[in-house]
Design a protein around this motif. Sequence first.
Motif, short mmCIF file in Angstrom:
data_model
loop_
_atom_site.label_atom_id
_atom_site.label_comp_id
_atom_site.label_asym_id
_atom_site.label_seq_id
_atom_site.Cartn_x
_atom_site.Cartn_y
_atom_site.Cartn_z
N TRP A 73 -6.95 -2.16 14.82
CA TRP A 73 -5.58 -1.65 14.76
C TRP A 73 -5.32 -0.74 13.57
N LEU A 74 -6.25 -0.70 12.63
CA LEU A 74 -6.01 0.02 11.39
C LEU A 74 -6.22 1.53 11.55
N SER A 78 -1.38 3.43 8.94
CA SER A 78 -0.97 2.03 8.80
C SER A 78 -1.53 1.41 7.53
N TYR A 79 -2.70 1.88 7.11
CA TYR A 79 -3.31 1.44 5.85
C TYR A 79 -2.40 1.84 4.68
N ALA A 81 0.79 2.55 4.86
CA ALA A 81 2.05 1.81 4.98
C ALA A 81 1.90 0.40 4.40
#
Length: 142
Positions: A73-74, A78-79, A81
Amino acid sequence: MEKTMKALVATAETQGTQRGDGTECIEGELVWMIDPCPNSVRNPLGFCPCGRSFKGMNSHGETTTAKVRDISWLTPGSYAAALRSCFDAMGWCVCCRRRPVSRVIEELIALADALPVGAVVGRRLDELVLRTPPDTRPAEAA
């Protein structure tokens, strides 16, 4: 085929095998590396652990070991965030950080990409030190 991204996560593996080892993180949480203070630059194994430890993005604890994992999912976004959320939770304003979040994430991605999945690493200032190679044993049949 699902795209994955490598990242460093907290692990208790190999804890206690080296002087100064310790962990206060949640197993498997994303970690980052705080910039080492002048004391740690002079002596990474000294009193201050900031030159030899990783910080947990969720627990805000420290660990001296991290593991390379593939995380489906990364994404770089998103990392970043997650790291911004970590800084916000710790009450760090933009002025408190030496480097922008985007640069920290780029460095973390590059470090993880250079290592095989499953490798356990320690830290000496801005370098990672391989503690164990990835697990190359065949998976057990169910």
